[in-house]
Design a protein around this motif. Sequence first.
Motif, mmCIF file in Angstrom:
data_model
loop_
_atom_site.group_PDB
_atom_site.id
_atom_site.type_symbol
_atom_site.label_atom_id
_atom_site.label_comp_id
_atom_site.label_asym_id
_atom_site.label_seq_id
_atom_site.Cartn_x
_atom_site.Cartn_y
_atom_site.Cartn_z
ATOM 1 N N GLU A 125 0.830 -1.210 0.000
ATOM 2 C CA GLU A 125 0.000 0.000 0.000
ATOM 3 C C GLU A 125 0.864 1.260 0.000
ATOM 4 O O GLU A 125 0.586 2.215 -0.731
ATOM 5 N N VAL A 126 1.932 1.242 0.827
ATOM 6 C CA VAL A 126 2.822 2.416 0.899
ATOM 7 C C VAL A 126 3.517 2.635 -0.442
ATOM 8 O O VAL A 126 3.582 3.767 -0.946
ATOM 9 N N LEU A 127 4.024 1.552 -1.040
ATOM 10 C CA LEU A 127 4.741 1.688 -2.306
ATOM 11 C C LEU A 127 3.824 2.151 -3.432
ATOM 12 O O LEU A 127 4.229 2.935 -4.296
ATOM 13 N N ARG A 128 2.590 1.674 -3.428
ATOM 14 C CA ARG A 128 1.642 2.137 -4.449
ATOM 15 C C ARG A 128 1.370 3.625 -4.283
ATOM 16 O O ARG A 128 1.273 4.367 -5.271
ATOM 17 N N GLU A 129 1.243 4.077 -3.036
ATOM 18 C CA GLU A 129 0.971 5.500 -2.796
ATOM 19 C C GLU A 129 2.148 6.358 -3.268
ATOM 20 O O GLU A 129 1.955 7.412 -3.876
ATOM 21 N N ASP A 140 20.834 -3.122 -2.384
ATOM 22 C CA ASP A 140 21.474 -4.325 -1.831
ATOM 23 C C ASP A 140 20.796 -5.584 -2.351
ATOM 24 O O ASP A 140 20.613 -6.552 -1.606
ATOM 25 N N PHE A 141 20.398 -5.601 -3.624
ATOM 26 C CA PHE A 141 19.629 -6.744 -4.134
ATOM 27 C C PHE A 141 20.458 -8.031 -4.070
ATOM 28 O O PHE A 141 21.628 -8.053 -4.382
ATOM 29 N N GLY A 142 19.789 -9.107 -3.640
ATOM 30 C CA GLY A 142 20.437 -10.404 -3.520
ATOM 31 C C GLY A 142 20.856 -10.746 -2.113
ATOM 32 O O GLY A 142 21.241 -11.869 -1.833
ATOM 33 N N THR A 143 20.759 -9.772 -1.178
ATOM 34 C CA THR A 143 21.188 -10.028 0.203
ATOM 35 C C THR A 143 20.014 -10.221 1.136
ATOM 36 O O THR A 143 20.215 -10.500 2.312
ATOM 37 N N GLY A 144 18.765 -10.055 0.658
ATOM 38 C CA GLY A 144 17.602 -10.166 1.533
ATOM 39 C C GLY A 144 16.608 -11.180 1.029
ATOM 40 O O GLY A 144 16.971 -12.272 0.596
ATOM 41 N N TYR A 145 15.307 -10.804 0.985
ATOM 42 C CA TYR A 145 14.239 -11.724 0.617
ATOM 43 C C TYR A 145 13.998 -11.703 -0.890
ATOM 44 O O TYR A 145 12.935 -11.365 -1.368
ATOM 45 N N SER A 146 15.049 -12.038 -1.666
ATOM 46 C CA SER A 146 14.898 -12.019 -3.122
ATOM 47 C C SER A 146 13.792 -12.980 -3.544
ATOM 48 O O SER A 146 13.802 -14.139 -3.167
ATOM 49 N N SER A 147 12.868 -12.487 -4.344
ATOM 50 C CA SER A 147 11.767 -13.351 -4.789
ATOM 51 C C SER A 147 11.178 -12.801 -6.069
ATOM 52 O O SER A 147 10.903 -11.613 -6.182
ATOM 53 N N LEU A 148 10.992 -13.700 -7.045
ATOM 54 C CA LEU A 148 10.349 -13.285 -8.289
ATOM 55 C C LEU A 148 8.923 -12.832 -8.029
ATOM 56 O O LEU A 148 8.408 -11.940 -8.700
ATOM 57 N N ALA A 149 8.291 -13.440 -7.033
ATOM 58 C CA ALA A 149 6.909 -13.057 -6.721
ATOM 59 C C ALA A 149 6.848 -11.599 -6.301
ATOM 60 O O ALA A 149 5.966 -10.849 -6.724
ATOM 61 N N TYR A 150 7.792 -11.161 -5.474
ATOM 62 C CA TYR A 150 7.784 -9.773 -5.029
ATOM 63 C C TYR A 150 8.088 -8.824 -6.191
ATOM 64 O O TYR A 150 7.528 -7.730 -6.276
ATOM 65 N N PHE A 178 5.370 -5.869 -6.851
ATOM 66 C CA PHE A 178 5.632 -4.501 -6.431
ATOM 67 C C PHE A 178 6.165 -3.666 -7.598
ATOM 68 O O PHE A 178 6.833 -4.180 -8.494
ATOM 69 N N PRO A 179 5.915 -2.354 -7.567
ATOM 70 C CA PRO A 179 6.318 -1.470 -8.677
ATOM 71 C C PRO A 179 7.794 -1.087 -8.612
ATOM 72 O O PRO A 179 8.142 0.051 -8.327
ATOM 73 N N VAL A 180 8.676 -2.032 -8.866
ATOM 74 C CA VAL A 180 10.114 -1.789 -8.767
ATOM 75 C C VAL A 180 10.658 -1.383 -10.132
ATOM 76 O O VAL A 180 10.396 -2.038 -11.138
ATOM 77 N N HIS A 181 11.448 -0.306 -10.154
ATOM 78 C CA HIS A 181 11.995 0.229 -11.404
ATOM 79 C C HIS A 181 13.369 -0.339 -11.719
ATOM 80 O O HIS A 181 13.697 -0.595 -12.874
ATOM 81 N N SER A 182 14.203 -0.552 -10.675
ATOM 82 C CA SER A 182 15.555 -1.020 -10.931
ATOM 83 C C SER A 182 16.039 -1.896 -9.782
ATOM 84 O O SER A 182 15.556 -1.796 -8.659
ATOM 85 N N LEU A 183 17.020 -2.764 -10.109
ATOM 86 C CA LEU A 183 17.657 -3.630 -9.120
ATOM 87 C C LEU A 183 19.094 -3.152 -8.952
ATOM 88 O O LEU A 183 19.845 -3.050 -9.919
ATOM 89 N N LYS A 184 19.472 -2.883 -7.708
ATOM 90 C CA LYS A 184 20.808 -2.382 -7.430
ATOM 91 C C LYS A 184 21.653 -3.515 -6.855
ATOM 92 O O LYS A 184 21.394 -3.996 -5.752
#
Length: 753
Positions: free
Chosen positions: A634-638, A650-660, A664-670
């Motif tokens: 909800e926060v990200l959509r707003e 920090d992509f790849g160090t946490g809860y990496s998931s194709l489902a997420y 979610f409206p993600v523009h880039s992976l760092k």
Amino acid sequence: MERIEFLHPSEEEREILKKIARKVREAPEEIFENFYSRMIQAGFEKALSPIFRDPVRLKRLKRRIREFLVSYLEDPTSARIRTRIRRLGRIHSELKIHPSEFPAALLILWEDLRKHLTREEERVLTRAFFLLSAYLIQVHFLNRERVLRSLYEQVRRLNRIYALLREVNLLIFEEREDPGRLFPQACDILVHQGGFYLAAVFMREEEGGEVRLVGASCAKQAPPECLSFLRSPEFRASEYLSRALAQRSPFLLRETEGDLPVLGPGKPRALLALPLELEGPQAILLVGDAKSRTFPQEEVLLLQEIARDLSLGYLHITKSRELERVIFRDDLTGLPNRRYLLSALEHELGVAQKEGLSLALVLLDLDHFFTLNASLGHRVGDQILREIGRRLSEFTLPSRGTVARVGPDEFAFSYLLRQSDRSFAWLKDLEDLLSAPYRLEDREIRLTVSMGVALSEGFDSPEDLFAAAEIALQEARKEGPGRVAFYSPELTRRVYHTLDLVRKLEKALEREEFLLYFQPRIDLRRREVVSFEALLRWEDPERGIVPPGEFIPVLEDTGLIVEVGAWVVKEVARFLARLDPSFRASFNVSARQFQEASRLVSAIREALSETGLPGERLEMEITENLLVAHGAEEVLREIQNLGLLISLDDFGTGYSSLAYLRRFPVHSLKIDYSFVKGVPQNVEDSQVVMAIVSLAHNLNKRAVAEGVERKDQLAFLLGLGVDEIQGFLCAPPLPPEDFLLFVREFDPKSCLP
């Protein structure tokens, strides 16, 4: 599989493919030998060793490979071919054969076949082989995604129960007055946090007595009459209770056996009955699940543990109340006394050990209280003692420990520490609370308090923990009024440093000591500086620039990061407004800011309104862990509705998931620096970076690499098609004016090949 786009050749290409198919069918066996050799080198021999050791089976395998290629070329769009491609991809995945190996073998076959083809046939065959390779790679990753989803669901379910176990234990720890509140609250936790369809506790006070519903909760999808049905005779609670007492172990009520009660639409598909051992009353806990016809064994064991803990918690509360009425209260303040505290500490130490948490015991001594008592009189002194008891009781709400009066002018309280409390910033709040003026009989009285603190690590008994806190209190008294000492001298120094740092940070915002540095981000295709990351710095008047790792965690622990974060957003927007409209700026957001999302969203709105910037010029960097936070979507959509871009830091160090990434409206992976620093020498790091870049581009997202410091790293990233880089190879974080100078004078040749 619907995402696979199969080859759709034209009629002319179909005819050419059929000609090629005839040539493949008639080609001598030798033309395939290089293809088979490549398969052996790639590890197919190990995976298919029984076949490769049997000449007859090997011959049959070779024939089937040729037949498959011929069939594919004759009609690449047929349903039969699609099915065989999917099956072939699954087989490769199950045999743990890397998806790049089959295309590599196909390339060798293509090299041998093209010698026998016309230029037009070579073109069509190239396209057909390329797409066949692409299909198999897609099938491989789709299979991997399916397996990962299955594993994730299993882990999620068990993690949910572990979280429930923790929440129930904390409930038992906090609920120490009324055992009647324990079961209803536990049922609410099981349903509303655990996701079960229903939870209910039935109790019979004595043999042959009435079975009563003493706690229950139903999910939102349950019919309105769910609770009333649980109380009705139609729900055979007495029968289930008797069966539980007879079996003395959990048992499952199933639809197929006809003993599962009917609760209407969305009814539970399985109901688990768990006996409670209460040393007197007879009781049972029922847990219903609407998603499964059974409960996995691991889940049953964890629910059994919850049932045992509820039983022990109920017994502890009832016994504690009986003892408390007789010997455990201080007459003046109404607080527990030292005897009660030691009894409570025994239970609290057990909870802390079981939950992997720490328990702090704080002893407080009122400085110069005897002098004050003698000068103002015992009546005023008694009023002060009562007020201190009241303030301490309020400080521990919601209750996470025990407040007690342990001496004429001494108090104590235990405090169960969560991770965010380990900075001990809460000691400053306690100090401020107790040093606030006491207004009694038209007088304003100020007091200071000495405190001794001991932590539960290394202590098994309440008496030893209390003795350690007494030693710490003696040390505090030696240092003078209003001091705090820890049983560990090292921790004492660290906590004093933290408390001093908190005071300085509170003033830093008022005195405008915070500033921003900007690190350029380079677009590798355009070879231009296109954006920058804003990084928070603090210039302490005494020490100069303080390392971010030293003060940012304290900002987060104390909640100051919310106010500082709002300042960062506005400052970034003001600076960005000075630049060319093509520039973007990114800023980081912490978990604490997400918890107070309204303040974050408000700051972004104000920044955009004040500067007139379009939202897409700002990019918000969040860590993957925030995606699993409650209300994150909800926060990200707003924020997305305001036009902002969202980047996963920090992509790849946490809860990496194709489902997420889909959700979610993600523009880039760092790509995190921990992976970038190892490339290209470290094979595992290189593979991770390759996978992230491929994933980003397949999902139409930009791939950004941070921490680029060497030219060999840059060459590797360029080869992968990384979109942007950031790091010391091109520029470190710069003060604003230095950044502007860097942009004006930037020469791509200075860091790019």
